[in-house]
Design a protein around this motif. Structure first.
Motif, PDB file in Angstrom:
ATOM      1  N   ILE A 107      40.591  41.636  42.485  1.00 34.93           N
ATOM      2  CA  ILE A 107      40.815  40.821  43.903  1.00 34.93           C
ATOM      3  C   ILE A 107      40.385  41.453  44.959  1.00 34.93           C
ATOM      4  CG2 ILE A 107      42.209  39.302  45.259  1.00 34.93           C
ATOM      5  CD1 ILE A 107      44.013  38.801  42.377  1.00 34.93           C
ATOM      6  N   VAL A 159      45.189  39.704  48.981  1.00 39.17           N
ATOM      7  CA  VAL A 159      45.600  40.219  47.746  1.00 39.17           C
ATOM      8  C   VAL A 159      47.129  39.981  47.572  1.00 39.17           C
ATOM      9  CG1 VAL A 159      45.827  42.030  46.078  1.00 39.17           C
ATOM     10  CG2 VAL A 159      43.507  41.673  47.451  1.00 39.17           C
ATOM     11  N   LEU A 172      44.575  43.898  38.134  1.00 37.38           N
ATOM     12  CA  LEU A 172      44.312  42.489  38.604  1.00 37.38           C
ATOM     13  C   LEU A 172      43.964  42.813  40.287  1.00 37.38           C
ATOM     14  CD1 LEU A 172      43.341  39.804  38.077  1.00 37.38           C
ATOM     15  CD2 LEU A 172      45.914  39.178  37.923  1.00 37.38           C
ATOM     16  N   GLY A 173      44.935  43.212  40.919  1.00 36.97           N
ATOM     17  CA  GLY A 173      44.934  43.638  42.575  1.00 36.97           C
ATOM     18  C   GLY A 173      43.701  44.191  42.726  1.00 36.97           C
ATOM     19  N   LEU A 181      47.890  36.163  47.390  1.00 39.32           N
ATOM     20  CA  LEU A 181      47.357  35.363  46.279  1.00 39.32           C
ATOM     21  C   LEU A 181      48.110  35.822  44.872  1.00 39.32           C
ATOM     22  CD1 LEU A 181      43.581  35.671  47.203  1.00 39.32           C
ATOM     23  CD2 LEU A 181      45.003  33.661  47.302  1.00 39.32           C
ATOM     24  N   TYR A 182      48.378  37.316  44.871  1.00 39.48           N
ATOM     25  CA  TYR A 182      48.753  37.689  43.455  1.00 39.48           C
ATOM     26  C   TYR A 182      50.251  38.389  43.780  1.00 39.48           C
ATOM     27  CZ  TYR A 182      49.097  40.478  39.389  1.00 39.48           C
ATOM     28  OH  TYR A 182      49.359  41.103  38.223  1.00 39.48           O
ATOM     29  N   SER A 183      51.387  37.860  43.081  1.00 42.73           N
ATOM     30  CA  SER A 183      52.647  38.383  43.156  1.00 42.73           C
ATOM     31  C   SER A 183      52.845  39.830  42.558  1.00 42.73           C
ATOM     32  CB  SER A 183      53.326  37.549  42.523  1.00 42.73           C
ATOM     33  OG  SER A 183      53.411  37.484  41.238  1.00 42.73           O
ATOM     34  N   ALA A 189      49.058  45.000  37.077  1.00 40.18           N
ATOM     35  CA  ALA A 189      49.101  44.414  38.429  1.00 40.18           C
ATOM     36  C   ALA A 189      48.056  45.057  39.251  1.00 40.18           C
ATOM     37  CB  ALA A 189      50.544  44.346  39.237  1.00 40.18           C
TER      38      ALA A 189
END
Length: 146
Positions: A98, A17, A94-95, A20-22, A91
């Motif tokens: 995922i 995670v 979304l995190g 893939l996601y900042s 965040a």
């Protein structure tokens, strides 16, 4: 043993995670292990209480509010740990989505492995029974056409 493997895979999912996601940062695998443990504990202890308290809102939103609860658990875990950081509620939302997808993959893979091992156990039992009676082993039986 299965619990340890799931914990290790959950930590690896947390690292994925972050890759893939900042909006999610994990400093090391050790931090991911601790974060996976804390997220699991929060989901086991706090999540049921929150689900119960927010049941009217969850019903009105047709269950979509459960995503908010998942995000809160994810964000709360980041709030109490040093090596795990989430940049905000968006965040966290979304995190957590995922991370949930990775969790579904881990759970389905562990179910698949468990089903395969039980099928293997049945095969071994069948082989032992056939060997004990000195009978021929018919692993594949074709349906009769008569």
């Amino acid at each position: 043993m299965k619990l340890i493997v799931k914990w290790l895979l959950s930590a690896a999912a947390l690292l994925a995670v972050a890759y893939l996601y900042s909006g999610v940062e994990v400093r090391s695998f050790g931090a991911a292990l601790i974060a996976a443990l804390v997220i699991g504990l929060f989901n086991m202890i706090l999540r049921p209480v929150l689900v119960l308290l927010t049941l009217p809102v969850t019903v009105v939103t047709l269950g979509l509010f459960l995503f908010v609860i998942n995000a809160l658990m994810f964000w709360a875990a980041a709030g109490v740990l040093d090596g795990f950081h989430v940049r905000g509620f968006g965040a966290a939302l979304l995190g957590s989505l995922i991370y949930s997808v990775f969790g579904l993959v881990i759970d389905s893979a562990s179910l698949s492995i468990a089903n395969d091992s039980s099928a293997a156990g049945m095969l071994v039992g069948h082989l032992r029974e056939a060997a004990a009676t000195n009978s021929a082993i018919d692993l594949v039986t074709a349906p009769s056409t008569s």
